[in-house]
Design a protein around this motif. Sequence first.
Motif, PDB file in Angstrom:
ATOM      1  N   GLN A 103       9.327  21.444  -0.002  1.00 13.87           N
ATOM      2  CA  GLN A 103      10.583  21.174  -0.711  1.00 13.87           C
ATOM      3  C   GLN A 103      11.455  22.425  -0.764  1.00 13.87           C
ATOM      4  O   GLN A 103      12.677  22.354  -0.637  1.00 13.87           O
ATOM      5  N   SER A 104      10.831  23.593  -0.937  1.00 17.74           N
ATOM      6  CA  SER A 104      11.581  24.844  -0.970  1.00 17.74           C
ATOM      7  C   SER A 104      12.261  25.107   0.369  1.00 17.74           C
ATOM      8  O   SER A 104      13.408  25.554   0.411  1.00 17.74           O
ATOM      9  N   ASN A 105      11.563  24.823   1.469  1.00 16.16           N
ATOM     10  CA  ASN A 105      12.162  25.014   2.792  1.00 16.16           C
ATOM     11  C   ASN A 105      13.341  24.066   3.000  1.00 16.16           C
ATOM     12  O   ASN A 105      14.357  24.453   3.573  1.00 16.16           O
ATOM     13  N   VAL A 106      13.210  22.832   2.534  1.00 20.08           N
ATOM     14  CA  VAL A 106      14.308  21.868   2.654  1.00 20.08           C
ATOM     15  C   VAL A 106      15.505  22.346   1.842  1.00 20.08           C
ATOM     16  O   VAL A 106      16.646  22.320   2.312  1.00 20.08           O
ATOM     17  N   ASP A 107      15.252  22.813   0.613  1.00 21.33           N
ATOM     18  CA  ASP A 107      16.346  23.300  -0.234  1.00 21.33           C
ATOM     19  C   ASP A 107      17.017  24.521   0.371  1.00 21.33           C
ATOM     20  O   ASP A 107      18.238  24.652   0.333  1.00 21.33           O
ATOM     21  N   LYS A 108      16.228  25.429   0.948  1.00 23.62           N
ATOM     22  CA  LYS A 108      16.808  26.625   1.567  1.00 23.62           C
ATOM     23  C   LYS A 108      17.688  26.243   2.751  1.00 23.62           C
ATOM     24  O   LYS A 108      18.762  26.808   2.927  1.00 23.62           O
ATOM     25  N   THR A 109      17.259  25.267   3.537  1.00 30.41           N
ATOM     26  CA  THR A 109      18.066  24.807   4.664  1.00 30.41           C
ATOM     27  C   THR A 109      19.375  24.203   4.171  1.00 30.41           C
ATOM     28  O   THR A 109      20.438  24.463   4.737  1.00 30.41           O
ATOM     29  N   ARG A 110      19.311  23.414   3.104  1.00 34.57           N
ATOM     30  CA  ARG A 110      20.534  22.831   2.547  1.00 34.57           C
ATOM     31  C   ARG A 110      21.472  23.921   2.040  1.00 34.57           C
ATOM     32  O   ARG A 110      22.689  23.849   2.251  1.00 34.57           O
ATOM     33  N   ILE A 111      20.936  24.919   1.364  1.00 32.24           N
ATOM     34  CA  ILE A 111      21.764  26.017   0.847  1.00 32.24           C
ATOM     35  C   ILE A 111      22.411  26.765   2.006  1.00 32.24           C
ATOM     36  O   ILE A 111      23.601  27.094   1.963  1.00 32.24           O
TER      37      ILE A 111
END
Length: 92
Positions: free
Chosen positions: A41-49
Amino acid sequence: MDHTIEQLKAYLFPTVISIMSLMIWHDVSEMKADIKQLIVQSNVDKTRIDNLEREIYKTGFKVPTPPSKLPLQVDMRQVFAIRQDEDDKVYS
């Protein structure tokens, strides 16, 4: 009587230790699964950011404006706040 209590202790102690070890192993396995899920989930959020930053700051995929396409002259009335009564005055 004392002999049966000692036998009971001898059987209960390993059983209790085994049950506690099994509970700890189950909790650790559950924590590992939760940590893996949080990392994903952290990797997905970082990609979105990162994608939002690219969109906001216009970096990444868009080519910057070449100097030949930049405006040659800027109307200063669009840049500075000039009062209407002082618009045509000349200052020395």
